[in-house]
Write an enzyme that holds these catalytic residues in place. Structure first.
Site, PDB file in Angstrom:
ATOM      1  N   GLN A  97       0.667  -1.222   0.316  1.00  0.00           N
ATOM      2  CA  GLN A  97       0.215   0.114   0.212  1.00  0.00           C
ATOM      3  C   GLN A  97       0.838   0.819  -0.079  1.00  0.00           C
ATOM      4  O   GLN A  97       0.345   2.480  -0.434  1.00  0.00           O
ATOM      5  CB  GLN A  97      -0.894  -0.045   1.062  1.00  0.00           C
ATOM      6  CG  GLN A  97      -1.927  -1.265   1.060  1.00  0.00           C
ATOM      7  CD  GLN A  97      -2.613  -1.303   2.740  1.00  0.00           C
ATOM      8  OE1 GLN A  97      -3.487  -0.904   3.013  1.00  0.00           O
ATOM      9  NE2 GLN A  97      -2.021  -2.086   3.689  1.00  0.00           N
ATOM     10  N   ILE A  99       3.370   4.260  -0.985  1.00  0.00           N
ATOM     11  CA  ILE A  99       4.278   4.659  -2.575  1.00  0.00           C
ATOM     12  C   ILE A  99       5.713   5.406  -2.089  1.00  0.00           C
ATOM     13  O   ILE A  99       5.791   5.549  -3.009  1.00  0.00           O
ATOM     14  CB  ILE A  99       3.202   6.122  -2.732  1.00  0.00           C
ATOM     15  CG1 ILE A  99       3.307   6.910  -1.095  1.00  0.00           C
ATOM     16  CG2 ILE A  99       1.484   5.641  -2.639  1.00  0.00           C
ATOM     17  CD1 ILE A  99       2.484   8.465  -1.919  1.00  0.00           C
ATOM     18  N   HIS A 115      -1.557   1.530  -4.081  1.00  0.00           N
ATOM     19  CA  HIS A 115      -1.338   2.872  -4.004  1.00  0.00           C
ATOM     20  C   HIS A 115      -0.827   3.169  -4.745  1.00  0.00           C
ATOM     21  O   HIS A 115      -0.980   4.728  -4.786  1.00  0.00           O
ATOM     22  CB  HIS A 115      -1.814   3.108  -2.673  1.00  0.00           C
ATOM     23  CG  HIS A 115      -2.792   2.730  -1.692  1.00  0.00           C
ATOM     24  ND1 HIS A 115      -2.956   2.629  -0.365  1.00  0.00           N
ATOM     25  CD2 HIS A 115      -4.417   1.586  -2.724  1.00  0.00           C
ATOM     26  CE1 HIS A 115      -4.016   1.821  -0.371  1.00  0.00           C
ATOM     27  NE2 HIS A 115      -4.551   1.023  -1.617  1.00  0.00           N
ATOM     28  N   CYS A 142       2.428  18.577 -19.573  1.00  0.00           N
ATOM     29  CA  CYS A 142       3.264  17.013 -19.587  1.00  0.00           C
ATOM     30  C   CYS A 142       4.049  16.889 -20.911  1.00  0.00           C
ATOM     31  O   CYS A 142       4.220  17.174 -22.180  1.00  0.00           O
ATOM     32  CB  CYS A 142       1.503  16.399 -20.357  1.00  0.00           C
ATOM     33  SG  CYS A 142       2.430  14.804 -20.265  1.00  0.00           S
ATOM     34  N   GLY A 182       2.709  -3.976   9.127  1.00  0.00           N
ATOM     35  CA  GLY A 182       2.704  -2.677   9.266  1.00  0.00           C
ATOM     36  C   GLY A 182       1.142  -2.048   8.306  1.00  0.00           C
ATOM     37  O   GLY A 182       1.906  -1.022   8.033  1.00  0.00           O
ATOM     38  N   SER A 184      -2.726  -1.212   9.259  1.00  0.00           N
ATOM     39  CA  SER A 184      -3.491  -0.779  10.124  1.00  0.00           C
ATOM     40  C   SER A 184      -5.423  -1.819  10.124  1.00  0.00           C
ATOM     41  O   SER A 184      -5.855  -2.142  11.085  1.00  0.00           O
ATOM     42  CB  SER A 184      -4.311   0.621  10.341  1.00  0.00           C
ATOM     43  OG  SER A 184      -4.866   1.289  10.054  1.00  0.00           O
ATOM     44  N   LEU A 210       3.363  -3.251  15.018  1.00  0.00           N
ATOM     45  CA  LEU A 210       2.987  -3.157  15.712  1.00  0.00           C
ATOM     46  C   LEU A 210       2.449  -3.510  17.293  1.00  0.00           C
ATOM     47  O   LEU A 210       2.048  -3.947  17.854  1.00  0.00           O
ATOM     48  CB  LEU A 210       3.208  -1.621  15.795  1.00  0.00           C
ATOM     49  CG  LEU A 210       4.035  -1.021  16.890  1.00  0.00           C
ATOM     50  CD1 LEU A 210       5.180  -1.661  17.711  1.00  0.00           C
ATOM     51  CD2 LEU A 210       4.600  -0.204  16.990  1.00  0.00           C
ATOM     52  N   ALA A 227       8.782  -3.933  13.019  1.00  0.00           N
ATOM     53  CA  ALA A 227       9.117  -4.970  12.156  1.00  0.00           C
ATOM     54  C   ALA A 227       9.935  -4.816  11.284  1.00  0.00           C
ATOM     55  O   ALA A 227      10.553  -5.997  11.616  1.00  0.00           O
ATOM     56  CB  ALA A 227       8.543  -3.864  10.951  1.00  0.00           C
TER      57      ALA A 227
END
Ligand code: APR
Length: 242
Positions: A97, A99, A115, A142, A182, A184, A210, A227
């Protein structure tokens, strides 16, 4: 380890912001986390981008600059997953997840950034995606279609579809071991992966975190601690005992 995993089995590993915390990157929902510092509605939704693109660009410019200038290093948790991909005879896939680029920096190759990635940008006009390590401004044109104001971080916002979902569910279906590290368990579809592997049957699931996530009771096995400690220990046991 409550169950032996076939040494040629497939391991799918979901990671969240917690695996990068000991590398110096903020999580989202721990005390003082990112969503305590800024309203996610303003910087992590398409509506927020529509409303104030400069605020959104500035938010991601600061996080991109942290990666590029401070060069956070992978911690033993990341490095253990790279060792697992290298030494495990079967397939190892990281579905992150996050980035940030710390799984790549640690040496993993088989990674899906569901993500998106902070070091990439995309154009809302021509859909091109490219590596990007500088600030992005609302008047940056761009490089592909030369339109102005159409570039955005290659990051999936709330209300948008995460990336490579079909590939992820195929891997979950094939998994003999599902590890969640890691995270939630607040954000779907990632938070639903443990339920998915349970429904598909035949896969051992373990949470390494954790503290207990929202989905803690759904896992076959749980291991709590930082971790950088629990992941290397779990990986060593896996490589030793299968
Ligand atoms: N080691 C292991 N786990 C940790 C550590 C650590 N050192 N520090 C924190 N954690 C755990 C916390 O207990 C928490 O359960 O990491 C988790 C971080 O949770 P969140 O901050 O909610 O991050 P995450 O689960 O990755 O968020 C998912 O939400 O906002 C969106 O797109 C964003 O990808 C993100 C998604």
């Amino acid at each position: 380890m409550n169950r032996r995993i076939d040494p040629n089995g497939t391991i799918v590993i979901l990671t969240g912001a917690g695996i990068s915390r000991e590398s110096g990157l903020d999580t989202f929902r721990c005390e003082g986390g990112i969503w305590a510092q800024v309203d996610l509605e303003d910087v992590a939704t398409p509506e927020g981008f529509q409303r104030n693109p400069k605020m959104v660009q500035d938010f991601y410019n600061a996080r991109r600059a942290q990666l590029v200038e401070e060069k956070p290093q992978p911690n033993p948790g990341h490095l253990a997953l790279a060792k697992l991909e290298r030494d495990w005879p079967g397939r190892v896939l990281i579905v992150t997840q996050n980035i940030d680029n710390l799984h790549e920096e640690a040496g993993n190759k088989n990674i899906i950034h569901m993500h998106g990635e902070l070091l990439k940008i995309t154009c809302t006009q021509c859909d091109s995606v490219r590596p990007w390590d500088q600030d992005l401004h609302i008047d940056t044109s761009c490089p592909s279609c030369h339109n102005i104001g159409t570039l955005r971080p290659h990051v999936v916002w709330f209300g948008e579809m995460p990336l490579q979902m079909e590939e992820i569910y195929d891997a979950l279906e094939d998994a003999d071991l599902f590890m969640s590290i890691g995270t939630s368990g607040n954000v779907y579809p990632a938070a639903g992966f443990v339920q998915a592997v349970k429904q598909m049957g035949g896969c051992h699931s373990v949470e390494l975190n954790l503290d207990p996530s929202n989905g803690a009771t759904l896992f076959d096995e749980t291991v709590y601690g930082p971790a950088s400690e629990v992941v290397p220990a779990y990986v060593d046991a896996l490589l030793k005992n299968g």
